[in-house]
Design a protein around this motif. Structure first.
Motif, PDB file in Angstrom:
ATOM      1  N   MET A 128       8.651  -8.282 -13.586  1.00 25.26           N
ATOM      2  CA  MET A 128       7.435  -9.028 -13.369  1.00 25.26           C
ATOM      3  C   MET A 128       6.271  -8.043 -13.235  1.00 25.26           C
ATOM      4  N   GLN A 129       5.152  -8.378 -13.834  1.00 22.88           N
ATOM      5  CA  GLN A 129       3.960  -7.532 -13.808  1.00 22.88           C
ATOM      6  C   GLN A 129       3.064  -7.931 -12.634  1.00 22.88           C
ATOM      7  N   HIS A 130       2.650  -6.940 -11.858  1.00 20.94           N
ATOM      8  CA  HIS A 130       1.721  -7.150 -10.743  1.00 20.94           C
ATOM      9  C   HIS A 130       0.535  -6.221 -10.942  1.00 20.94           C
ATOM     10  N   VAL A 131      -0.672  -6.724 -10.705  1.00 17.98           N
ATOM     11  CA  VAL A 131      -1.877  -5.916 -10.797  1.00 17.98           C
ATOM     12  C   VAL A 131      -2.606  -6.011  -9.473  1.00 17.98           C
ATOM     13  N   PHE A 132      -2.931  -4.849  -8.904  1.00 18.91           N
ATOM     14  CA  PHE A 132      -3.621  -4.777  -7.616  1.00 18.91           C
ATOM     15  C   PHE A 132      -4.937  -4.024  -7.777  1.00 18.91           C
ATOM     16  N   THR A 133      -5.952  -4.447  -7.046  1.00 14.79           N
ATOM     17  CA  THR A 133      -7.174  -3.666  -6.894  1.00 14.79           C
ATOM     18  C   THR A 133      -7.020  -2.921  -5.576  1.00 14.79           C
ATOM     19  N   VAL A 134      -7.125  -1.601  -5.634  1.00 16.81           N
ATOM     20  CA  VAL A 134      -6.842  -0.769  -4.465  1.00 16.81           C
ATOM     21  C   VAL A 134      -8.035   0.143  -4.182  1.00 16.81           C
ATOM     22  N   ASP A 135      -8.573   0.044  -2.984  1.00 17.50           N
ATOM     23  CA  ASP A 135      -9.675   0.906  -2.560  1.00 17.50           C
ATOM     24  C   ASP A 135      -9.134   2.150  -1.875  1.00 17.50           C
ATOM     25  N   GLY A 136      -9.859   3.254  -2.034  1.00 13.93           N
ATOM     26  CA  GLY A 136      -9.510   4.483  -1.341  1.00 13.93           C
ATOM     27  C   GLY A 136      -8.804   5.509  -2.200  1.00 13.93           C
ATOM     28  N   GLN A 184       5.057   7.094  -5.458  1.00 14.93           N
ATOM     29  CA  GLN A 184       6.263   7.365  -4.661  1.00 14.93           C
ATOM     30  C   GLN A 184       6.564   6.229  -3.689  1.00 14.93           C
ATOM     31  N   ALA A 185       5.528   5.642  -3.097  1.00 11.90           N
ATOM     32  CA  ALA A 185       5.749   4.536  -2.158  1.00 11.90           C
ATOM     33  C   ALA A 185       6.371   3.339  -2.864  1.00 11.90           C
ATOM     34  N   ILE A 186       5.875   3.032  -4.050  1.00 15.01           N
ATOM     35  CA  ILE A 186       6.421   1.901  -4.804  1.00 15.01           C
ATOM     36  C   ILE A 186       7.836   2.202  -5.282  1.00 15.01           C
ATOM     37  N   ARG A 187       8.066   3.422  -5.751  1.00 19.49           N
ATOM     38  CA  ARG A 187       9.411   3.772  -6.237  1.00 19.49           C
ATOM     39  C   ARG A 187      10.422   3.917  -5.107  1.00 19.49           C
ATOM     40  N   ASP A 218       2.407  -4.197   0.502  1.00 22.80           N
ATOM     41  CA  ASP A 218       2.663  -3.577   1.811  1.00 22.80           C
ATOM     42  C   ASP A 218       3.004  -2.095   1.660  1.00 22.80           C
ATOM     43  N   ALA A 219       3.743  -1.736   0.621  1.00 16.89           N
ATOM     44  CA  ALA A 219       4.085  -0.332   0.396  1.00 16.89           C
ATOM     45  C   ALA A 219       2.818   0.485   0.130  1.00 16.89           C
ATOM     46  N   ILE A 220       1.875  -0.079  -0.618  1.00 11.06           N
ATOM     47  CA  ILE A 220       0.609   0.605  -0.888  1.00 11.06           C
ATOM     48  C   ILE A 220      -0.203   0.713   0.409  1.00 11.06           C
ATOM     49  N   ARG A 221      -0.279  -0.359   1.168  1.00 15.73           N
ATOM     50  CA  ARG A 221      -1.017  -0.351   2.443  1.00 15.73           C
ATOM     51  C   ARG A 221      -0.430   0.669   3.417  1.00 15.73           C
ATOM     52  N   ASP A 222       0.873   0.779   3.434  1.00 14.19           N
ATOM     53  CA  ASP A 222       1.534   1.728   4.351  1.00 14.19           C
ATOM     54  C   ASP A 222       1.131   3.169   4.063  1.00 14.19           C
ATOM     55  N   GLU A 223       0.647   3.436   2.855  1.00 15.27           N
ATOM     56  CA  GLU A 223       0.157   4.778   2.505  1.00 15.27           C
ATOM     57  C   GLU A 223      -1.298   4.966   2.911  1.00 15.27           C
ATOM     58  N   GLY A 224      -1.914   3.916   3.454  1.00 13.17           N
ATOM     59  CA  GLY A 224      -3.278   4.041   3.958  1.00 13.17           C
ATOM     60  C   GLY A 224      -4.364   3.513   3.030  1.00 13.17           C
ATOM     61  N   TYR A 225      -3.973   2.785   1.994  1.00 15.54           N
ATOM     62  CA  TYR A 225      -4.951   2.254   1.045  1.00 15.54           C
ATOM     63  C   TYR A 225      -5.203   0.782   1.321  1.00 15.54           C
ATOM     64  N   THR A 226      -6.339   0.292   0.875  1.00 15.77           N
ATOM     65  CA  THR A 226      -6.698  -1.116   1.037  1.00 15.77           C
ATOM     66  C   THR A 226      -6.410  -1.849  -0.254  1.00 15.77           C
ATOM     67  N   SER A 274       8.874  -8.346  -4.694  1.00 13.17           N
ATOM     68  CA  SER A 274       7.805  -9.319  -4.466  1.00 13.17           C
ATOM     69  C   SER A 274       6.441  -8.630  -4.419  1.00 13.17           C
ATOM     70  N   ARG A 275       5.420  -9.385  -4.767  1.00 15.05           N
ATOM     71  CA  ARG A 275       4.050  -8.882  -4.735  1.00 15.05           C
ATOM     72  C   ARG A 275       3.695  -8.428  -3.319  1.00 15.05           C
ATOM     73  N   VAL A 276       4.112  -9.189  -2.319  1.00 12.65           N
ATOM     74  CA  VAL A 276       3.807  -8.856  -0.923  1.00 12.65           C
ATOM     75  C   VAL A 276       4.449  -7.530  -0.539  1.00 12.65           C
TER      76      VAL A 276
END
Length: 65
Positions: free
Chosen positions: A1-9, A21-24, A54-62, A48-50
């Motif tokens: 499944m393809q997920h696209v996120f807008t990520v600040d920072g 690395q967080a996603i993998r 969460d893995a991206i957020r855990d690295e400190g990104y919005t 899941s998208r959530v």
């Protein structure tokens, strides 16, 4: 499944590496593409998208969406 996120920072190669690395860590088979200029992270994964956001957020990104 393809997920696209807008990520600040995200601003550099270190950011790309940290997010990839967080996603993998969550899904070793995930395909990750990061576009720093567009602030986009595209992920091909069965997780899941959530969980991916969460893995991206855990690295400190919005994650905006």
């Amino acid at each position: 499944m393809q997920h696209v996120f807008t990520v600040d920072g995200m601003s550099c190669g270190h950011c790309v590496k940290a997010i990839t690395q967080a996603i993998r860590a969550l899904d070793p088979q995930a395909q990750v593409r990061v576009d720093l200029d567009e602030r986009r992270v595209e992920v091909e994964s069965d997780r899941s998208r959530v969980a991916l956001a969460d893995a991206i957020r855990d690295e400190g990104y919005t994650v905006r969406d």
